[in-house]
Design an enzyme around this catalytic site. Sequence first.
Site, PDB file in Angstrom:
ATOM      1  N   ASP A   1      31.860  50.798  42.390  1.00  0.00           N
ATOM      2  CA  ASP A   1      32.005  49.507  41.698  1.00  0.00           C
ATOM      3  C   ASP A   1      31.029  49.349  40.526  1.00  0.00           C
ATOM      4  OD1 ASP A   1      33.969  48.982  43.533  1.00  0.00           O
ATOM      5  OD2 ASP A   1      32.894  47.404  44.591  1.00  0.00           O
TER       6      ASP A   1
ATOM      7  N   HIS B   1      33.244  44.405  41.261  1.00  0.00           N
ATOM      8  CA  HIS B   1      33.224  44.135  42.711  1.00  0.00           C
ATOM      9  C   HIS B   1      33.700  42.702  42.916  1.00  0.00           C
ATOM     10  CE1 HIS B   1      31.741  44.260  46.855  1.00  0.00           C
ATOM     11  NE2 HIS B   1      30.923  43.251  46.622  1.00  0.00           N
TER      12      HIS B   1
ATOM     13  N   HIS C   1      33.181  53.329  50.040  1.00  0.00           N
ATOM     14  CA  HIS C   1      34.486  53.541  49.404  1.00  0.00           C
ATOM     15  C   HIS C   1      35.164  54.766  50.013  1.00  0.00           C
ATOM     16  CE1 HIS C   1      33.269  50.554  46.380  1.00  0.00           C
ATOM     17  NE2 HIS C   1      34.528  50.498  46.025  1.00  0.00           N
TER      18      HIS C   1
ATOM     19  N   GLU D   1      40.975  52.925  42.203  1.00  0.00           N
ATOM     20  CA  GLU D   1      39.551  53.295  42.168  1.00  0.00           C
ATOM     21  C   GLU D   1      39.381  54.817  42.243  1.00  0.00           C
ATOM     22  OE1 GLU D   1      36.830  49.650  43.632  1.00  0.00           O
ATOM     23  OE2 GLU D   1      37.810  50.716  45.271  1.00  0.00           O
TER      24      GLU D   1
ATOM     25  N   HIS E   1      41.430  49.116  47.838  1.00  0.00           N
ATOM     26  CA  HIS E   1      40.018  49.493  47.957  1.00  0.00           C
ATOM     27  C   HIS E   1      39.917  50.974  48.292  1.00  0.00           C
ATOM     28  CE1 HIS E   1      35.731  49.006  48.774  1.00  0.00           C
ATOM     29  NE2 HIS E   1      35.923  49.795  49.805  1.00  0.00           N
TER      30      HIS E   1
ATOM     31  N   GLU F   1      33.760  40.403  45.139  1.00  0.00           N
ATOM     32  CA  GLU F   1      32.978  39.334  45.766  1.00  0.00           C
ATOM     33  C   GLU F   1      31.884  38.754  44.867  1.00  0.00           C
ATOM     34  OE1 GLU F   1      33.929  42.180  47.001  1.00  0.00           O
ATOM     35  OE2 GLU F   1      34.578  41.987  49.088  1.00  0.00           O
TER      36      GLU F   1
ATOM     37  N   GLU G   1      28.478  50.030  47.988  1.00  0.00           N
ATOM     38  CA  GLU G   1      29.472  49.679  49.013  1.00  0.00           C
ATOM     39  C   GLU G   1      30.288  50.903  49.422  1.00  0.00           C
ATOM     40  OE1 GLU G   1      32.624  47.326  47.373  1.00  0.00           O
ATOM     41  OE2 GLU G   1      33.306  46.605  49.314  1.00  0.00           O
TER      42      GLU G   1
HETATM   43 ZN    ZN Z   1      35.409  49.035  44.792  1.00  0.00          ZN
HETATM   44 MN    MN Z   2      33.859  46.314  45.909  1.00  0.00          MN
END
Ligand code: ZN
Ligand code: MN
Length: 247
Positions: A39, A111, A30, A169, A164, A113, A28
């Site tokens: 993630d 992650h 970032h 992170e 995010h 989701e 994903e």
């Molecule tokens: Zn992330």
């Molecule tokens: Mn994520």
Amino acid sequence: MLVEHMTWEQYRDEVARRIIILPVGSLEQHGPHLPLSVDVVIPTSLAKMVCEELEAMVLPPIAYGYKAQGGGQLFPGTTSLDGTTLINLTLDILRETYRHGGRRFLVLNGHYENVAFVTEAVQLLLRDADGARVVILSWWDQVSDEMVDELFAEAGFPGWETEHAAVTETSLMQYFAPDLVREDRIIDDQSERMPKYSIFPPPDDIVPESGVLYKATYASREKGEKLAKHVVGAIVQMAREELGSGS
Ligand code: ZN
Ligand code: MN
């Protein structure tokens, strides 16, 4: 204790007595400064730290996740699974490990989701896996209010939905994988608007062009180290209480 580095004989001798950690992440976007694998790197690195304190072993991570919410899917590289694929992939891995004698599992999620789909996989596993015990845990849920106050003392805490590619992170990646962080490209950014509902297809003004949803310039390696140790401490305590780890 990485399963991918063990021989089958080592695996056979360890699988029943160790807590088995399955890191689950995503591929994903970032932001301009972090790799697509954030993630995955975070939960896998936390899992390795947990192994230093507990009798545990780490399965190869699931490197793809469920579709990113909001506008995440608009970015090249965000490569996501259908929900049924993630359920079946997680279930296959847990079932096989159970078949080999694994009984105590920690699904360590990186992650947001993924949660509903790995939960469904665990529910299906438990229909016929006598004696199995599973904890599903997302790393950010283990961060105490005091640690949030400390990490966000200057930036202010925007809520985890917005964190995010930002302070936590970026800090964790500076600690775990500094070679993967483009330090000169770290920026602060934010969405023009944050609707409290989901729009399909997502309009492009709900995610900034950079992909960074908050103030990444407030990240540091020191914050990453402190946060990593804090989360690992919480996981180890949880494992002793919920998964009956003796050591
Ligand atoms: Zn992330
Ligand atoms: Mn994520």
